[in-house]
Enzyme design. Structure first.
Site, PDB file in Angstrom:
ATOM      1  N   CYS A 117       0.846  -1.190   0.000  1.00 22.28           N
ATOM      2  CA  CYS A 117       0.000   0.000   0.000  1.00 22.28           C
ATOM      3  C   CYS A 117       0.885   1.244   0.000  1.00 22.28           C
ATOM      4  O   CYS A 117       1.772   1.380   0.848  1.00 22.28           O
ATOM      5  CB  CYS A 117      -0.897  -0.025   1.241  1.00 22.28           C
ATOM      6  SG  CYS A 117      -1.698   1.550   1.604  1.00 22.28           S
ATOM      7  N   GLU A 118       0.664   2.141  -0.935  1.00 23.68           N
ATOM      8  CA  GLU A 118       1.523   3.312  -1.025  1.00 23.68           C
ATOM      9  C   GLU A 118       1.251   4.339   0.075  1.00 23.68           C
ATOM     10  O   GLU A 118       2.042   5.262   0.281  1.00 23.68           O
ATOM     11  CB  GLU A 118       1.393   3.980  -2.389  1.00 23.68           C
ATOM     12  CG  GLU A 118       0.066   4.644  -2.676  1.00 23.68           C
ATOM     13  CD  GLU A 118       0.061   5.322  -4.040  1.00 23.68           C
ATOM     14  OE1 GLU A 118      -0.569   6.378  -4.144  1.00 23.68           O
ATOM     15  OE2 GLU A 118       0.668   4.789  -4.989  1.00 23.68           O
ATOM     16  N   HIS A 119       0.164   4.177   0.811  1.00 22.93           N
ATOM     17  CA  HIS A 119      -0.155   5.135   1.870  1.00 22.93           C
ATOM     18  C   HIS A 119       0.540   4.808   3.185  1.00 22.93           C
ATOM     19  O   HIS A 119       0.867   5.714   3.956  1.00 22.93           O
ATOM     20  CB  HIS A 119      -1.676   5.182   2.093  1.00 22.93           C
ATOM     21  CG  HIS A 119      -2.439   5.623   0.894  1.00 22.93           C
ATOM     22  ND1 HIS A 119      -3.683   5.135   0.563  1.00 22.93           N
ATOM     23  CD2 HIS A 119      -2.117   6.505  -0.088  1.00 22.93           C
ATOM     24  CE1 HIS A 119      -4.108   5.701  -0.548  1.00 22.93           C
ATOM     25  NE2 HIS A 119      -3.178   6.532  -0.969  1.00 22.93           N
ATOM     26  N   HIS A 120       0.762   3.513   3.457  1.00 23.96           N
ATOM     27  CA  HIS A 120       1.360   3.114   4.731  1.00 23.96           C
ATOM     28  C   HIS A 120       2.552   2.169   4.569  1.00 23.96           C
ATOM     29  O   HIS A 120       3.181   1.803   5.567  1.00 23.96           O
ATOM     30  CB  HIS A 120       0.309   2.432   5.619  1.00 23.96           C
ATOM     31  CG  HIS A 120      -0.887   3.279   5.881  1.00 23.96           C
ATOM     32  ND1 HIS A 120      -2.091   3.120   5.208  1.00 23.96           N
ATOM     33  CD2 HIS A 120      -1.080   4.322   6.732  1.00 23.96           C
ATOM     34  CE1 HIS A 120      -2.960   4.017   5.625  1.00 23.96           C
ATOM     35  NE2 HIS A 120      -2.387   4.756   6.554  1.00 23.96           N
ATOM     36  N   GLN A 158      -5.242  -0.447  -4.558  1.00 24.69           N
ATOM     37  CA  GLN A 158      -5.915  -1.550  -5.251  1.00 24.69           C
ATOM     38  C   GLN A 158      -6.691  -1.083  -6.473  1.00 24.69           C
ATOM     39  O   GLN A 158      -6.719  -1.760  -7.502  1.00 24.69           O
ATOM     40  CB  GLN A 158      -6.843  -2.282  -4.275  1.00 24.69           C
ATOM     41  CG  GLN A 158      -7.522  -3.499  -4.885  1.00 24.69           C
ATOM     42  CD  GLN A 158      -8.348  -4.271  -3.875  1.00 24.69           C
ATOM     43  OE1 GLN A 158      -8.073  -4.251  -2.677  1.00 24.69           O
ATOM     44  NE2 GLN A 158      -9.383  -4.938  -4.341  1.00 24.69           N
ATOM     45  N   HIS A 186      -6.129  -5.989   3.297  1.00 19.04           N
ATOM     46  CA  HIS A 186      -5.145  -4.933   3.519  1.00 19.04           C
ATOM     47  C   HIS A 186      -4.723  -4.898   4.983  1.00 19.04           C
ATOM     48  O   HIS A 186      -5.565  -4.740   5.873  1.00 19.04           O
ATOM     49  CB  HIS A 186      -5.739  -3.572   3.134  1.00 19.04           C
ATOM     50  CG  HIS A 186      -6.041  -3.438   1.676  1.00 19.04           C
ATOM     51  ND1 HIS A 186      -5.338  -2.572   0.850  1.00 19.04           N
ATOM     52  CD2 HIS A 186      -6.954  -4.060   0.881  1.00 19.04           C
ATOM     53  CE1 HIS A 186      -5.821  -2.662  -0.385  1.00 19.04           C
ATOM     54  NE2 HIS A 186      -6.811  -3.546  -0.384  1.00 19.04           N
ATOM     55  N   CYS A 188      -3.216  -2.544   6.363  1.00 14.78           N
ATOM     56  CA  CYS A 188      -3.434  -1.209   6.913  1.00 14.78           C
ATOM     57  C   CYS A 188      -4.831  -1.092   7.529  1.00 14.78           C
ATOM     58  O   CYS A 188      -5.081  -0.187   8.332  1.00 14.78           O
ATOM     59  CB  CYS A 188      -3.224  -0.136   5.858  1.00 14.78           C
ATOM     60  SG  CYS A 188      -4.284  -0.275   4.417  1.00 14.78           S
TER      61      CYS A 188
END
Length: 226
Positions: A117-120, A158, A186, A188
């Site tokens: 995941c590019e956010h976390h 995703q 996920h 996250c």
């Protein structure tokens, strides 16, 4: 027999990948794709130093025995987790597109993928089912799975991953339609935030006849459920 040499040199910038297979945003991707062994080692060592800083920031001692080699190990692991940045559509397809008088649905389902995941920067994992209806051109079945793998081994969300796979196949084959469904879990969501382990996220992209014809779309969804 068709080949990737017949593909257009550029694609619409609104689409989620360039003809060389590089996803957006990817400022440093071409540099990584073309770097020498020496440059690759320099990149890994730089990453290991950054990971050592992370260990210090979370309150650990990177000099204790159990962590001495952790920065380099994790740097190598992270490079593998993101190895899709070192691949391109042209490399993956490698001319495996063939003229074939077949106009029925082709499905490869339950392709297991692992991404970050590019956010976390934590993993999400799941299965992707991909279908297309040829328009006189078919692609080697293993290439479908490899395209999914290439896009998943990058920092992702995703929704974008699902779209990239669908658009890539649409651009490569010019089929009557492409359908992609992904079901993923996920970390996250299960390890932080709402902390809901066991939940899953489903995304889909339907192009061509799969979008235009409900009967075709339903046939695909029924086949991947069975």
């Amino acid at each position: 027999m068709a080949s990737t040499k017949n593909l257009p040199l550029t694609l619409n910038t609104e689409k989620p990948f360039d003809i060389d297979g590089l996803s957006w945003p990817s400022i440093g991707t071409k540099q990584r794709l073309n770097e020498t062994t020496e440059q690759k080692n320099e990149r890994t060592n730089k990453l290991a130093e950054a990971i050592k800083t992370i260990l210090e920031c979370i309150g650990e001692d990177p000099e204790r025995e159990g962590l001495l080699k952790t920065p380099h190990r994790y740097a190598q692991a992270l490079m593998f987790f993101s190895k899709g940045y070192e691949e391109s559509i042209e490399q993956i397809v490698n001319g495996a597109i063939f003229e074939e008088d077949h106009d029925e649905m082709v499905i490869v389902k339950d392709i297991e993928v692992f991404s970050l995941c590019e956010h976390h920067l934590v993993p999400f994992t799941g299965k992707i089912s991909i279908g297309y209806i040829p328009n006189r051109s078919v692609i080697g079945l293993s290439k479908i799975a490899r395209i999914a793998e290439m896009f998943s081994r990058r920092l992702q969300v995703q929704e974008r991953l699902t779209k990239q796979i669908a658009v890539a196949l649409q651009e490569i084959l010019k089929p009557q339609g492409v359908a992609v469904v992904m079901d993923a879990s996920h970390l996250c969501m299960s390890m932080r935030g709402v902390q809901k382990p066991g939940s899953s996220t489903v995304t889909s992209v339907m192009l061509g006849v799969f979008r235009e014809q409900a009967k075709t779309r339903e046939e695909f969804l029924t086949l991947i459920r069975n």
